[in-house]
Design a protein around this motif. Structure first.
Motif, PDB file in Angstrom:
ATOM      1  N   ARG A  22       6.277   5.138  -3.069  1.00  0.00           N
ATOM      2  CA  ARG A  22       6.546   5.334  -4.493  1.00  0.00           C
ATOM      3  C   ARG A  22       7.958   4.896  -4.859  1.00  0.00           C
ATOM      4  NH1 ARG A  22       2.835   8.194  -7.332  1.00  0.00           N
ATOM      5  NH2 ARG A  22       1.297   9.327  -6.136  1.00  0.00           N
ATOM      6  N   ASN A  23       8.118   4.500  -6.118  1.00  0.00           N
ATOM      7  CA  ASN A  23       9.429   4.203  -6.674  1.00  0.00           C
ATOM      8  C   ASN A  23      10.191   5.519  -6.773  1.00  0.00           C
ATOM      9  OD1 ASN A  23      11.473   4.079  -8.800  1.00  0.00           O
ATOM     10  ND2 ASN A  23      10.688   2.041  -9.203  1.00  0.00           N
ATOM     11  N   GLU A  25      12.763   6.424  -8.499  1.00  0.00           N
ATOM     12  CA  GLU A  25      13.196   6.822  -9.842  1.00  0.00           C
ATOM     13  C   GLU A  25      12.046   7.223 -10.756  1.00  0.00           C
ATOM     14  OE1 GLU A  25      14.893   3.496  -9.064  1.00  0.00           O
ATOM     15  OE2 GLU A  25      16.381   4.718  -8.035  1.00  0.00           O
ATOM     16  N   THR A  26      10.910   6.501 -10.652  1.00  0.00           N
ATOM     17  CA  THR A  26       9.811   6.739 -11.586  1.00  0.00           C
ATOM     18  C   THR A  26       8.635   7.500 -10.976  1.00  0.00           C
ATOM     19  OG1 THR A  26       8.650   4.680 -11.039  1.00  0.00           O
ATOM     20  CG2 THR A  26      10.368   4.566 -12.759  1.00  0.00           C
ATOM     21  N   GLY A  27       8.537   7.499  -9.638  1.00  0.00           N
ATOM     22  CA  GLY A  27       7.397   8.123  -8.987  1.00  0.00           C
ATOM     23  C   GLY A  27       6.163   7.245  -8.976  1.00  0.00           C
ATOM     24  N   GLU A  28       6.261   6.043  -9.569  1.00  0.00           N
ATOM     25  CA  GLU A  28       5.131   5.126  -9.636  1.00  0.00           C
ATOM     26  C   GLU A  28       4.761   4.626  -8.240  1.00  0.00           C
ATOM     27  OE1 GLU A  28       4.129   0.749 -11.585  1.00  0.00           O
ATOM     28  OE2 GLU A  28       6.124   1.584 -11.778  1.00  0.00           O
ATOM     29  N   GLU A  29       3.460   4.559  -7.955  1.00  0.00           N
ATOM     30  CA  GLU A  29       3.001   4.030  -6.673  1.00  0.00           C
ATOM     31  C   GLU A  29       3.293   2.535  -6.612  1.00  0.00           C
ATOM     32  OE1 GLU A  29      -0.979   3.749  -3.890  1.00  0.00           O
ATOM     33  OE2 GLU A  29      -1.017   4.996  -5.678  1.00  0.00           O
ATOM     34  N   GLY A  36      10.306   1.485  -1.162  1.00  0.00           N
ATOM     35  CA  GLY A  36      10.379   2.747  -1.884  1.00  0.00           C
ATOM     36  C   GLY A  36      10.397   3.911  -0.923  1.00  0.00           C
TER      37      GLY A  36
END
Length: 62
Positions: A22-23, A25-29, A36
């Motif tokens: 995940r990123n 900063e954003t939590g995006e996968e 990440g």
């Protein structure tokens, strides 16, 4: 800005364990090959890093 990445092998997942990258900063996968944080879930995962950001500084490539 380009970054040099030298990924390290981290082994295999045990049965019943799930891993995502995940990123931070954003939590995006993230997609395969992106850098990440490793997120693990399963019955063999310790809660020791939960909400302890200073311990989660190491970044890995999927």
């Amino acid at each position: 800005m380009a970054r040099e990445v030298n990924p390290l092998p981290v082994g295999y997942l045990s049965d019943g364990v799930r891993a995502l990258i995940r990123n931070p900063e954003t939590g995006e996968e993230l997609l395969c090959g992106e850098v990440g944080e490793i997120y693990l879930a399963g019955n063999t995962v310790s809660a020791g890093y939960y909400r302890r950001r200073p311990l989660r500084r190491h970044k890995r490539r999927r």
